[in-house]
Design a protein around this motif. Structure first.
Motif, short mmCIF file in Angstrom:
data_model
loop_
_atom_site.label_atom_id
_atom_site.label_comp_id
_atom_site.label_asym_id
_atom_site.label_seq_id
_atom_site.Cartn_x
_atom_site.Cartn_y
_atom_site.Cartn_z
N GLY A 341 0.56 -13.86 6.75
CA GLY A 341 1.30 -14.24 5.56
C GLY A 341 0.88 -13.54 4.28
O GLY A 341 1.54 -13.68 3.25
N GLU A 342 -0.18 -12.77 4.32
CA GLU A 342 -0.66 -12.07 3.12
C GLU A 342 -0.14 -10.63 3.12
O GLU A 342 -0.30 -9.90 4.10
CB GLU A 342 -2.18 -12.06 3.07
N ARG A 343 0.46 -10.22 2.01
CA ARG A 343 1.03 -8.88 1.92
C ARG A 343 -0.08 -7.85 1.70
O ARG A 343 -0.90 -7.98 0.80
CB ARG A 343 2.03 -8.82 0.76
N ILE A 344 -0.07 -6.80 2.54
CA ILE A 344 -1.10 -5.77 2.43
C ILE A 344 -0.50 -4.38 2.19
O ILE A 344 -1.26 -3.41 2.09
CB ILE A 344 -2.00 -5.73 3.68
N TYR A 345 0.83 -4.28 2.10
CA TYR A 345 1.49 -3.00 1.84
C TYR A 345 2.69 -3.26 0.94
O TYR A 345 3.51 -4.14 1.23
CB TYR A 345 1.95 -2.35 3.15
#
Length: 352
Positions: A341-345
């Motif tokens: 659920g965490e945006r990394i891009y």
């Protein structure tokens, strides 16, 4: 092919002092910071003269390795090259600068050199990157240790603990990984925990795959794929690939070349599996800044997947290595990548 052969003006740019100087600086940084090569060890450069990019890289290494030994592959016998390799000691360096691919025996040269404990930098298929593409290739050799190592290790740490992820491909297309991932592998110029030092350059990638391949489902838009000649094929509009239980089951807005590639895989392997999930990190390559060689473009700063059952790094019980024949890279339009659920891009860059 995406690009036409280089014009005379492009060739002049490639062989200019500006290009050669940039290549020399980038090569020197690679040698110092990634390969950690120093004067205590010898260096052997094997090159040919069949393209402008070869000439520039050879001159770059001459400047960076003033005490190195240089061998023109086309001016000596294969036995002479093999004898030069045999004269080296472990931790010495070999650089291979190849317009296509040197053939010395039935073995892959780089693997044989690694077996001898040698460091290796391999530049391959340079003829596929003429003109302006050669300048992109030179840019891609730049080595920023803080970026490659910092971001690379951070991506690996996130992947190794993640329970799932999503590749958001825009237009309502999401490829969902409802599975943890295999231990991520690094190609970031940090060889401190590796048996072999070096490899195929340019570098910049972290890759993995789902532990449970059948837990991969959804839709993903493909803007580039590798064709049967191992070159970048860019359709006029992205192809929407449909994935069900880890297999490609459909392709909307497809092209004959993409359909042919899928048909070839199905003919030999039955299903078209989606295996590798690659996070490319090389900022010289992007959605718009490409080169024709698919193996080089694989480092593009974004997401690529592999189609086909073949993957030498990971074993799956339902896929037998002897039956796996294909590993075709396809590149996803990427609006975002999410792990747990965490945006990394976002915005064409990794944000870890």
């Amino acid at each position: 092919m995406t690009y036409a052969p280089s014009a005379s003006g492009d060739a002049a740019k490639v062989t200019s002092e500006a290009a050669t100087g940039a290549a020399a600086r980038n090569v020197a940084d690679l040698l110092a910071h990634a390969l950690e090569h120093g004067p205590a060890h010898r260096a052997l450069v094997v090159f040919d003269r069949r393209s402008e990019l070869n000439a520039v890289l050879t001159e770059a290494y001459r400047r960076a390795l003033p005490d190195g030994t240089f061998i023109d592959f086309d001016a000596v016998s294969a036995d002479a090259v093999l004898a030069a390799f045999a004269d080296l000691a472990p931790r010495d360096l070999v650089v291979l600068i190849q317009t296509t691919s040197f053939r010395l025996n039935e073995y892959r040269i780089r693997m044989e050199l690694f077996q001898r404990g040698l460091k290796v930098i391999e530049h391959l298929h340079l003829s596929r990157m003429p003109g302006e593409q050669a300048l992109v290739y030179i840019d891609a050799l730049a080595y920023d240790p803080a970026y490659f190592r910092g971001t690379g290790h951070a991506l690996k740490a996130r992947l190794d603990k993640a329970q799932g992820g999503v590749v958001d491909s825009g237009n309502g297309c999401e490829l969902v990984y409802a599975s943890p991932f295999e231990e991520a592998k690094l190609n970031i110029g940090d060889y401190s925990a590796m048996k072999n030092v070096g490899g195929l350059f340019p570098i910049g990638e972290v890759f993995t795959e789902a532990r449970d391949l059948e837990a991969v489902n959804g839709r993903v838009r493909v803007f580039v794929f590798g064709d049967t000649s191992f070159r970048v094929n860019r359709p006029a509009e992205p192809i929407t690939m449909i994935v069900e239980r880890g297999r490609v089951t459909g392709a909307e807005n497809s092209t004959p070349a993409f359909d042919d590639m899928l048909a070839i895989i199905r003919a030999h392997e039955g299903d078209v599996w989606v295996r590798e999930l690659g996070f490319g990190m090389n900022r010289a390559f992007s959605f718009t800044r490409t080169v024709d060689d698919i193996g080089t473009y694989e480092r593009m700063c974004g997401v690529h997947l592999s189609l086909g059952a073949k993957h030498g790094q990971y074993q799956k019980p339902q896929l037998k290595r002897k039956d796996a024949r294909y590993h075709v890279d396809v590149f996803a339009v990427t609006e975002g990548v999410y792990l747990d659920g965490e945006r990394i891009y976002a915005g064409g860059a990794w944000t870890v």
